[in-house]
Scaffold this motif. Structure first.
Motif, PDB file in Angstrom:
ATOM      1  N   UNK A  39       0.827  -1.205   0.000  1.00 39.86           N
ATOM      2  CA  UNK A  39       0.000   0.000   0.000  1.00 39.86           C
ATOM      3  C   UNK A  39       0.865   1.261   0.000  1.00 39.86           C
ATOM      4  N   UNK A  40       1.948   1.256   0.758  1.00 38.57           N
ATOM      5  CA  UNK A  40       2.853   2.401   0.780  1.00 38.57           C
ATOM      6  C   UNK A  40       3.485   2.645  -0.581  1.00 38.57           C
ATOM      7  N   UNK A  41       3.829   1.563  -1.274  1.00 36.70           N
ATOM      8  CA  UNK A  41       4.423   1.724  -2.602  1.00 36.70           C
ATOM      9  C   UNK A  41       3.410   2.335  -3.567  1.00 36.70           C
ATOM     10  N   UNK A  42       2.135   2.028  -3.392  1.00 40.90           N
ATOM     11  CA  UNK A  42       1.093   2.595  -4.233  1.00 40.90           C
ATOM     12  C   UNK A  42       0.807   4.055  -3.875  1.00 40.90           C
ATOM     13  N   UNK A  43       0.935   4.391  -2.604  1.00 41.59           N
ATOM     14  CA  UNK A  43       0.784   5.788  -2.200  1.00 41.59           C
ATOM     15  C   UNK A  43       1.887   6.646  -2.813  1.00 41.59           C
ATOM     16  N   UNK A  44       3.103   6.066  -2.893  1.00 41.11           N
ATOM     17  CA  UNK A  44       4.216   6.735  -3.578  1.00 41.11           C
ATOM     18  C   UNK A  44       4.421   8.155  -3.057  1.00 41.11           C
ATOM     19  N   UNK A  71      10.480   9.046   0.325  1.00 43.89           N
ATOM     20  CA  UNK A  71      11.507   9.119  -0.710  1.00 43.89           C
ATOM     21  C   UNK A  71      12.557  10.174  -0.398  1.00 43.89           C
ATOM     22  N   UNK A  72      12.129  11.271   0.220  1.00 42.50           N
ATOM     23  CA  UNK A  72      13.064  12.347   0.539  1.00 42.50           C
ATOM     24  C   UNK A  72      13.648  12.212   1.943  1.00 42.50           C
ATOM     25  N   UNK A  73      13.379  11.075   2.595  1.00 40.27           N
ATOM     26  CA  UNK A  73      13.916  10.840   3.924  1.00 40.27           C
ATOM     27  C   UNK A  73      12.955  11.238   5.019  1.00 40.27           C
ATOM     28  N   UNK A  74      13.088  10.581   6.163  1.00 36.32           N
ATOM     29  CA  UNK A  74      12.240  10.891   7.301  1.00 36.32           C
ATOM     30  C   UNK A  74      11.007  10.019   7.342  1.00 36.32           C
TER      31      UNK A  74
END
Length: 275
Positions: A39-44, A71-74
């Motif tokens: 699900x997180x990969x789909x939220x992107x 993707x940008x950290x955190x």
């Protein structure tokens, strides 16, 4: 074997015993982790975001939201809501990072408009289709849920709801309510046609990337975009039911070891209406 939602309402089914059993099962932990990462990969999400965890239970998905960096950290920040006080009690005992709210999603998402960047739900929304009395309307509960979820997400926001539909009617009832609420809606299936099939409802609020663009090129996934009307639905640039679409589906099935009919010049050709 009966489904849990066919036996008792969720607040009664997930009592202290069931909540502990659910949380400590290694099998459930593994499946929950896989579906949450999917699900997180789909939220992107490109940057750390405020996420609503719908039907958060004991916080198994929330732990992943707190630990997986954007993707940008955190890490992401999350708020969880669930109808089971026992599940939330287990989450408190486990000292999860998210804030928790005891609430029935069938009564709506009780947050101000535009509060969340995204939302996630794992194995929860099918419970809205079950009615324990004649006074309860699944369609009304689904409508209230999706309308208030839509309002709670910022413009360009996205939600991913994994669920287990009992049948095609229930699946249509859920997706129809989401589309009626205004969402751009796409259905994804991992391992379709198998016992391990996982169904994901990807929802976008106006201003975001087209839902088909989100999942284009993903292997073994079927996509239906509810916003497209007429003549079949486009999937990854191919119109559903077209010759190219049929040939691609046949190739996928052959790779899975299934027997398919051979193609010919008639493959994908529309039949004339007979009177």
């Amino acid at each position: 074997m009966s489904r849990p939602e066919d036996t008792l309402p969720p607040d009664l089914f997930y009592n202290d015993t069931e909540s502990q059993k659910y949380t400590t099962s290694s099998r459930i932990q593994t499946i929950q982790s896989q579906m949450t990462h999917r699900a997180l990969s789909l939220l992107n999400l490109p940057s750390p975001s405020l996420i609503l965890d719908i039907g958060c239970g004991s916080g198994l998905s929330g732990e992943i939201l707190s630990s997986v960096p954007a993707q940008s950290g955190g890490p992401h920040v999350w708020i969880g809501m669930d109808i089971s006080a026992s599940m939330l009690d287990v989450a408190l005992q486990r000292d999860v990072d998210g804030d928790l709210l005891l609430a029935d999603i069938g009564q709506g998402v009780p947050f101000r408009a535009g509060t969340f960047d995204a939302a996630i739900s794992i194995s929860a929304i099918q419970w809205l289709c079950s009615a324990d009395s004649a006074a309860v309307s699944p369609i009304a509960r689904l409508g209230l849920f999706f309308n208030t979820l839509y309002a709670s997400l910022r413009r360009g926001g996205r939600a991913v709801c994994q669920f287990y539909p009992k049948n095609e009617e229930q699946r249509g009832m859920i997706t129809g309510a989401a589309i009626k609420a205004g969402f751009g809606a796409g259905i994804l299936e991992d391992d379709p046609g198998t016992k391990g099939c996982k169904v994901y409802l990807v929802l976008t609020v106006g201003g975001g990337e087209d839902v088909v663009g989100v999942v284009r090129g993903m292997e073994g996934v079927d996509v239906l975009d509810g916003r497209r009307r007429g003549g079949g639905k486009k999937v990854g640039g191919e119109r559903k039911g077209s010759k190219a679409w049929i040939l691609r589906k046949k190739e996928q099935m052959e790779r899975r070891g299934k027997v398919v009919k051979s193609s010919s010049k008639y493959t994908g050709r529309r039949r004339k209406v007979a009177f």
